[in-house]
Design an enzyme around this catalytic site. Structure first.
Site, PDB file in Angstrom:
ATOM      1  CE  LYS A   1      59.327  43.185  75.026  1.00 28.68           C
ATOM      2  NZ  LYS A   1      59.549  41.854  75.002  1.00 28.68           N
TER       3      LYS A   1
ATOM      4  NE  ARG B   1      61.865  34.808  72.989  1.00 34.05           N
ATOM      5  CZ  ARG B   1      61.328  35.939  72.784  1.00 34.05           C
ATOM      6  NH1 ARG B   1      62.046  36.357  72.206  1.00 34.05           N
ATOM      7  NH2 ARG B   1      60.022  35.604  73.221  1.00 34.05           N
TER       8      ARG B   1
ATOM      9  CE1 TYR C   1      89.216  59.289  69.551  1.00 35.56           C
ATOM     10  CE2 TYR C   1      87.046  58.804  68.851  1.00 35.56           C
ATOM     11  CZ  TYR C   1      88.079  59.252  69.975  1.00 35.56           C
ATOM     12  OH  TYR C   1      88.181  59.199  70.935  1.00 35.56           O
TER      13      TYR C   1
ATOM     14  CG  MET D   1      80.147  58.017  75.149  1.00 37.57           C
ATOM     15  SD  MET D   1      81.380  57.434  76.382  1.00 37.57           S
ATOM     16  CE  MET D   1      82.018  56.202  75.968  1.00 37.57           C
TER      17      MET D   1
END
Length: 379
Positions: free
Chosen positions: A35, A131, A260, A308
């Site tokens: 998956k 779940r 930043y 990013m």
């Protein structure tokens, strides 16, 4: 075409060795769980089948169809679908389907009727996670309906599945409770006239600790890629190396802030190198201020907040050259950080680190030379 500055090297030989080890451990009853694009490792279905896996597990029908389109002919199980999923296509493509509810069973039957073929289903019991899976109170009605539609020829009940919540700790008493729930579910199915040949409870952790043994097929996902959720073995081989290349480098004086918020301020004169990889590529921003990379055979800290598209390395007295390679993580044989270390820095699990790596980083399938653990020719 511009050269790639960051690469995610997939060590196919490590995946094959891990697969073969699990095939031996499970007595050749291995379902390879691929998956999320094989846990971020890409196209390795044929490799794991050649190495000993007998079937493949994925979540969605789309993932299963993509494997069929890629030439995979082995049994494939899809276990996470809504009633609106394309079950007709799944049945036509010979995809097994997990069924956790009466509602989903009805949708699968409708798809099977449209396809003109019986659906192969695995009834899914919730053994304790709250779940996915059928609640224990609803299990007997689900089995009764499954037997009814099986008698009509719409489905074939080929499996019963569950998933354990605490298998990473073999001493946890929850394991015994969940094994009992699963065994009772099998007995209930039998009393309702069902005879599924494929029970499966154990995933990677339950297989390594033995907590889920004795129920047939083992669904192994993370372990194929060198991840041990149980921290019970050091025999698995990590299968990814992430590298990047320096864009630029500069010397800065004491008091220089980085990124930043200027969270990092240099205490002495040092050199900073810029790498073109960041949280947009999957590096966890939570690891800012803790993560390291391997530079010229030595670990160096990433400083400042992750951006990013870029991170900054404090290289001390070394001024790197543009284009110079840096190892973000790898198997650890050369001293580079591992995926497990990155997970600790980000306060998460290795599964999240490898599956969040973005498509901007190309997957390069290679082998590791046994003599020196360097990357070899493309497989």
């Amino acid at each position: 075409m511009q050269p790639t500055v960051s690469e995610l090297i997939v060590h196919d030989d490590a995946i094959r060795e891990n697969t073969a080890a699990f095939a031996r451990l499970t007595g050749d009853r291995l379902m390879a769980v691929l998956k999320a694009d094989a846990f971020g490792h890409g196209a390795i279905a044929h490799s794991v089948l050649e190495a000993g896996a007998k079937s493949i597990g994925v979540t969605s029908i789309d993932e299963a169809v993509a494997l069929r389109d890629g030439g995979v002919d082995a049994p494939i199980l899809s276990w996470l679908n809504t009633p609106e999923a394309d079950f007709e296509e799944a049945v036509r493509r010979r995809i097994d389907l997990a069924v956790p509810s009466v509602e989903l069973l009805a949708a699968v039957v409708r798809g099977a009727v449209r396809a003109g073929l019986p659906a192969r289903i695995h009834l899914h019991i919730d053994v304790g996670m709250a779940r996915d899976g059928c609640a224990a109170a609803d299990w007997a009605p689900l089995c009764a309906l499954a037997r009814e539609v099986e008698a009509s020829g719409s489905v074939r009940v080929v499996g019963i599945m569950g998933h354990m919540s605490c298998a990473d700790d073999p001493a946890d008493p929850q394991n015994a409770r969940e094994r009992l729930v699963f065994a009772n579910a099998i007995r209930t199915a039998s009393r309702r006239g069902l005879a599924p040949a494929v029970p499966h409870l154990a995933a990677t952790a339950a297989t390594l600790t033995g907590a889920g043994g004795g129920f047939g097929v083992h669904r192994i996902g993370a372990g194929l890629f060198g991840i041990d959720p149980s921290a019970s073995t050091d025999l698995l081989k990590p299968a990814l190396t992430l590298t990047s290349r320096v864009v630029s480098s500069r010397e800065v004086g004491a008091g220089t802030g980085v990124g930043y918020g200027l969270d990092f301020v240099a205490s002495d004169r040092t050199h900073l190198a810029l790498l073109p990889v960041g949280y947009g590529d999957g590096l966890p921003r939570e690891a800012s201020g803790r993560a390291e990379v391997l530079v010229r055979g030595r670990r160096r800290p990433l400083v400042g907040r992750f951006s990013m598209d870029m991170v900054v390395v404090d290289t001390g007295e070394d001024q790197l050259q543009p284009g110079e390679q840096v190892t973000v993580f790898g198997p650890g044989a050369e001293g580079e950080p591992t995926v497990a270390e990155w997970a600790a820095w980000a306060r998460t699990i290795p599964h999240e680190i490898v599956t969040r790596l973005g498509s901007r980083i190309p997957r390069i399938h290679r082998t590791i030379e046994p003599s020196n653990h360097t990357q070899g020719a493309a497989a």
